[in-house]
Scaffold this motif. Structure first.
Motif, PDB file in Angstrom:
ATOM      1  N   ALA A  49       4.562  14.981  -5.344  1.00 33.72           N
ATOM      2  CA  ALA A  49       3.604  14.458  -4.268  1.00 33.72           C
ATOM      3  C   ALA A  49       3.976  13.162  -4.207  1.00 33.72           C
ATOM      4  O   ALA A  49       4.722  12.661  -5.000  1.00 33.72           O
ATOM      5  N   VAL A  50       3.754  12.421  -3.112  1.00 31.14           N
ATOM      6  CA  VAL A  50       4.058  11.087  -2.836  1.00 31.14           C
ATOM      7  C   VAL A  50       2.579  10.338  -3.576  1.00 31.14           C
ATOM      8  O   VAL A  50       1.437  11.014  -3.340  1.00 31.14           O
ATOM      9  N   TYR A  51       2.807   9.641  -4.503  1.00 30.08           N
ATOM     10  CA  TYR A  51       1.640   8.978  -5.279  1.00 30.08           C
ATOM     11  C   TYR A  51       1.382   7.520  -4.817  1.00 30.08           C
ATOM     12  O   TYR A  51       2.207   6.755  -4.538  1.00 30.08           O
ATOM     13  N   LEU A  52      -0.041   7.492  -4.155  1.00 34.39           N
ATOM     14  CA  LEU A  52      -0.373   6.242  -3.544  1.00 34.39           C
ATOM     15  C   LEU A  52      -1.355   5.592  -4.463  1.00 34.39           C
ATOM     16  O   LEU A  52      -2.325   6.044  -5.128  1.00 34.39           O
ATOM     17  N   CYS A  53      -1.056   4.145  -4.324  1.00 30.85           N
ATOM     18  CA  CYS A  53      -2.046   3.328  -5.248  1.00 30.85           C
ATOM     19  C   CYS A  53      -3.239   2.842  -4.187  1.00 30.85           C
ATOM     20  O   CYS A  53      -2.945   2.561  -2.886  1.00 30.85           O
ATOM     21  N   ASN A  54      -4.199   2.798  -4.574  1.00 31.48           N
ATOM     22  CA  ASN A  54      -5.599   2.486  -3.690  1.00 31.48           C
ATOM     23  C   ASN A  54      -6.355   1.465  -4.507  1.00 31.48           C
ATOM     24  O   ASN A  54      -6.517   1.650  -5.638  1.00 31.48           O
ATOM     25  N   ALA A  55      -6.985   0.307  -3.818  1.00 35.94           N
ATOM     26  CA  ALA A  55      -7.753  -0.642  -4.442  1.00 35.94           C
ATOM     27  C   ALA A  55      -9.175  -0.553  -3.381  1.00 35.94           C
ATOM     28  O   ALA A  55      -8.823  -0.665  -2.474  1.00 35.94           O
ATOM     29  N   GLU A  56     -10.146  -0.416  -4.211  1.00 39.62           N
ATOM     30  CA  GLU A  56     -11.502  -0.367  -3.407  1.00 39.62           C
ATOM     31  C   GLU A  56     -12.436  -0.982  -4.041  1.00 39.62           C
ATOM     32  O   GLU A  56     -12.647  -1.254  -5.229  1.00 39.62           O
ATOM     33  N   LYS A  57     -13.181  -1.936  -3.082  1.00 40.98           N
ATOM     34  CA  LYS A  57     -14.302  -2.660  -3.471  1.00 40.98           C
ATOM     35  C   LYS A  57     -15.552  -2.478  -2.330  1.00 40.98           C
ATOM     36  O   LYS A  57     -15.062  -2.720  -1.163  1.00 40.98           O
ATOM     37  N   TRP A  58     -16.682  -2.371  -3.045  1.00 44.79           N
ATOM     38  CA  TRP A  58     -17.949  -2.430  -2.083  1.00 44.79           C
ATOM     39  C   TRP A  58     -18.524  -3.347  -2.000  1.00 44.79           C
ATOM     40  O   TRP A  58     -18.738  -4.407  -2.878  1.00 44.79           O
ATOM     41  N   GLY A  59     -18.801  -3.793  -0.833  1.00 49.44           N
ATOM     42  CA  GLY A  59     -19.661  -5.050  -0.464  1.00 49.44           C
ATOM     43  C   GLY A  59     -20.828  -4.703   0.340  1.00 49.44           C
ATOM     44  O   GLY A  59     -21.103  -3.414   0.821  1.00 49.44           O
ATOM     45  N   ARG A  60     -21.470  -5.805   0.826  1.00 52.84           N
ATOM     46  CA  ARG A  60     -22.858  -5.514   1.855  1.00 52.84           C
ATOM     47  C   ARG A  60     -22.114  -4.874   2.958  1.00 52.84           C
ATOM     48  O   ARG A  60     -23.252  -3.944   3.545  1.00 52.84           O
ATOM     49  N   THR A  61     -21.110  -4.892   3.662  1.00 49.25           N
ATOM     50  CA  THR A  61     -21.087  -4.261   5.051  1.00 49.25           C
ATOM     51  C   THR A  61     -20.139  -2.883   4.718  1.00 49.25           C
ATOM     52  O   THR A  61     -19.634  -2.462   5.499  1.00 49.25           O
TER      53      THR A  61
END
Length: 119
Positions: A91-103
């Motif tokens: 597969a193609v391996y993708l890097c993801n960064a996620e942050k949860w905020g008020r919106t």
């Protein structure tokens, strides 16, 4: 903002690869990091995830016991050690960064690195 993956390639079944994802342009240690893979049918699967402080991890059942996710906040880098690779890991391996905020969530994605497991 940049996420740059590296370390993909062609490997035989049973082999190993170590993927790296170097981040820049945002506060890396404020984001949970994930590796997501996209197969030939374009479906996406969450493979592994790690919390902001490297104490909590998640693995898909399909990779549990074979893959290890880790991060080095000093180097703004997340890794995916992949052992005992199988053809279905291709597969193609993708890097993801996620942050949860008020919106809601903020997501950053890399371009991906190809992993091919084949004789």
């Amino acid at each position: 903002v940049q996420l740059v993956e590296s370390g993909g390639g062609l490997v035989q079944p049973g082999g190993s690869l170590r993927l790296s994802c170097e981040a820049s342009g945002f506060t890396f240690n404020s984001y949970g990091m994930r590796w997501v893979r996209q197969g030939s049918a374009k479906e996406r699967e969450l493979v592994a995830a790690i919390s902001t402080e490297p104490g909590s991890t998640y693995y898909a059942d399909s990779v549990k016991g074979r893959f290890t996710i880790s991060r080095d906040n000093a180097k703004n880098t997340v890794y995916l050690q992949m052992n005992d690779l199988k053809p279905e890991d291709t597969a193609v391996y993708l890097c993801n960064a996620e942050k949860w905020g008020r919106t809601g969530p903020t997501n950053h994605w890399g371009q991906g690195t190809q992993v091919t497991v084949s004789e």
